[in-house]
Design an enzyme around this catalytic site. Structure first.
Site, PDB file in Angstrom:
ATOM      1  NE  ARG A 120      36.979  56.057  31.007  1.00 53.07           N
ATOM      2  CZ  ARG A 120      36.875  56.936  30.007  1.00 53.07           C
ATOM      3  NH1 ARG A 120      35.721  57.060  29.361  1.00 53.07           N
ATOM      4  NH2 ARG A 120      37.900  57.676  29.646  1.00 53.07           N
ATOM      5  CE  LYS A 142      40.782  37.897  45.493  1.00 51.96           C
ATOM      6  NZ  LYS A 142      41.774  37.128  46.295  1.00 51.96           N
ATOM      7  CD  GLU A 184      41.296  26.608  44.653  1.00 53.73           C
ATOM      8  OE1 GLU A 184      40.885  26.933  45.779  1.00 53.73           O
ATOM      9  OE2 GLU A 184      42.186  27.231  44.051  1.00 53.73           O
ATOM     10  CE  LYS A 226      35.797  32.954  45.526  1.00 54.05           C
ATOM     11  NZ  LYS A 226      36.707  32.632  44.405  1.00 54.05           N
ATOM     12  CD  GLU A 236      42.462  38.877  49.530  1.00 54.94           C
ATOM     13  OE1 GLU A 236      43.692  39.031  49.551  1.00 54.94           O
ATOM     14  OE2 GLU A 236      41.885  38.094  48.753  1.00 54.94           O
ATOM     15  NE  ARG A 241      37.548  37.313  47.321  1.00 57.71           N
ATOM     16  CZ  ARG A 241      36.935  37.677  46.206  1.00 57.71           C
ATOM     17  NH1 ARG A 241      36.194  38.770  46.181  1.00 57.71           N
ATOM     18  NH2 ARG A 241      37.059  36.958  45.115  1.00 57.71           N
ATOM     19  CG  ASN A 245      44.257  34.434  49.007  1.00 58.66           C
ATOM     20  OD1 ASN A 245      43.783  34.200  47.904  1.00 58.66           O
ATOM     21  ND2 ASN A 245      44.250  35.651  49.530  1.00 58.66           N
ATOM     22  CG  HIS A 248      45.755  30.293  46.600  1.00 59.74           C
ATOM     23  ND1 HIS A 248      44.999  29.393  47.335  1.00 59.74           N
ATOM     24  CD2 HIS A 248      45.128  30.424  45.403  1.00 59.74           C
ATOM     25  CE1 HIS A 248      43.968  29.004  46.610  1.00 59.74           C
ATOM     26  NE2 HIS A 248      44.025  29.611  45.438  1.00 59.74           N
ATOM     27  CG  HIS A 252      50.011  31.976  43.551  1.00 57.03           C
ATOM     28  ND1 HIS A 252      49.314  33.123  43.878  1.00 57.03           N
ATOM     29  CD2 HIS A 252      49.092  31.152  42.975  1.00 57.03           C
ATOM     30  CE1 HIS A 252      48.044  32.993  43.526  1.00 57.03           C
ATOM     31  NE2 HIS A 252      47.896  31.805  42.976  1.00 57.03           N
ATOM     32  CG  HIS A 266      45.697  27.617  40.351  1.00 54.17           C
ATOM     33  ND1 HIS A 266      46.531  28.466  41.051  1.00 54.17           N
ATOM     34  CD2 HIS A 266      44.486  27.711  40.947  1.00 54.17           C
ATOM     35  CE1 HIS A 266      45.851  29.058  42.027  1.00 54.17           C
ATOM     36  NE2 HIS A 266      44.610  28.624  41.978  1.00 54.17           N
TER      37      HIS A 266
END
Length: 366
Positions: A120, A142, A184, A226, A236, A241, A245, A248, A252, A266
């Site tokens: 956990r 993330k 990036e 960042k 987000e 935030r 992206n 992206h 993606h 990527h």
């Protein structure tokens, strides 16, 4: 030594940036070891760097246990998540222990997600070794694995306890991987920092050519940007935030079309995606054609794809939009797009018609 703190209240953590940091990492990791062995998760491309890290920890009296995984995007999967959690449990990892993620975005994402669910929640430290991970994915919490339906669809927000960045690890990075990470870097200029995009235009080739000081500056500037955004909108929720992206949503979809394979890395997808975002914005009169051309020209000048043709994508717009429908940001049938009013003026648009996006993509050169 550069130190940047990600300000998240009681969960604030430091990012340390220094050439040669792997060889002095024990000074930072010893307080987290609690007198126990530290697990290092890495991939088979990083045996030299792993040996360096092990050596410095062992010299400080910290025992290590290495878990080596295959390199590549396919490692971000249920199969390797199960393997990694079983391996960590077999090592007797406790909730108070810190697992070290030594590698690029794949290792960082996978280890972070494993640590978010193991018992956990246990701790982890990011030691990113690619430019993409050093300027982006190692910071912000993330974590995820990929699914058949798309990229990063199974994951959690789980912040690291510390990030250790050694720009010297980039010396052995293949040039293609380095360029992919540079996409990036450029992103931060395009979001809200036009002066930094100017800097990229002037210094990008030398940075990619090996200048350690330029690399260190780009990493520190990107991480500071960042960290500021993550501190304002960790999960987000406010939209701030979401600006990270940029490129992206398009990117993606391109990655999905290639099966998340080595055919399109990527960062290459993000580069093409940013060019498409600027192209779409110019097509709708949101930004000038000159800005869109300028962005595409810079990406092309450093060997990054500036659209579908350069990314090797032949699919039609409808198929690419179908990939977008699986995007984790989809809400009530609407997908937020990162569009722009100019360089440094990115914003979130929640009213983009996917049929129109398909039309735009169909008009792009193949």
């Amino acid at each position: 030594m550069i130190e940047i703190n990600v300000q998240l209240g009681a969960r604030t953590y430091p990012v340390f940036i220094e050439a040669g940091l792997i060889n002095s990492a024990a000074a930072h990791l010893a307080p987290l070891a609690r007198g126990r062995a530290m697990a290092i998760v890495t991939d088979s491309n990083l045996r030299t760097q792993c040996a360096q890290l092990e050596s410095t920890l062992n010299a400080a009296g910290i025992a290590t246990a290495v878990i080596e995984l295959p390199p590549g995007e396919s490692t971000k999967s249920w199969t390797y998540l199960e393997k990694l959690t079983d391996d960590l449990l077999n090592l007797g990892i406790e909730r108070g222990d810190h697992v070290v993620a030594l590698g690029g975005g794949v290792i960082g994402d996978l280890v972070g997600f494993a640590c978010s669910i193991l018992k956990r929640g246990c701790h982890f430290v990011q030691v990113p070794t690619t430019l993409l991970a050093q300027v982006d994915s190692s910071v912000g919490g993330k974590t995820a694995i990929n699914a058949r339906a798309g990229k990063n669809l199974i994951g959690a927000f789980h912040q690291p306890s510390m990030v250790l960045i050694d720009p010297e690890t980039l010396a052995t990075l293949p040039s293609r991987e380095l360029r992919a990470g540079y996409a990036e870097v450029v992103k931060y200029g395009l979001i809200d920092d036009p002066a930094f995009f100017d800097w990229c235009e002037q210094n990008g080739p030398a940075l990619l050519g090996g200048d350690i000081d330029l690399r260190t500056h780009a990493i520190a500037h990107s991480i500071a940007a960042k960290a500021r955004i993550v501190a304002e909108d960790e999960r987000e929720l406010t939209g701030k935030r979401a600006l990270l992206n940029l490129g992206h949503t398009f990117g993606h979809a391109l990655e999905a079309e290639t099966g998340f394979s080595e055919a399109l890395l990527h960062g290459e997808g993000v580069a093409a995606g940013m060019a498409l975002a600027f192209g779409y914005s110019a097509d709708h009169g949101l930004c000038t054609t000159e800005d869109a051309v300028r962005v595409a020209a810079h990406l092309q000048s450093v060997g990054l794809p500036d659209g579908l043709a350069a990314a090797g994508i032949a699919a039609d717009g409808a198929k690419l939009v179908d990939h977008m429908r699986h995007d984790k940001k989809m809400s009530a049938g609407t997908l937020p797009f990162l569009l722009t009013r100019g360089i440094g003026q990115t914003y979130v648009d929640n009213a983009v018609d996917l049929v129109d996006v398909a039309r735009f993509l169909d008009a792009q050169p193949r």
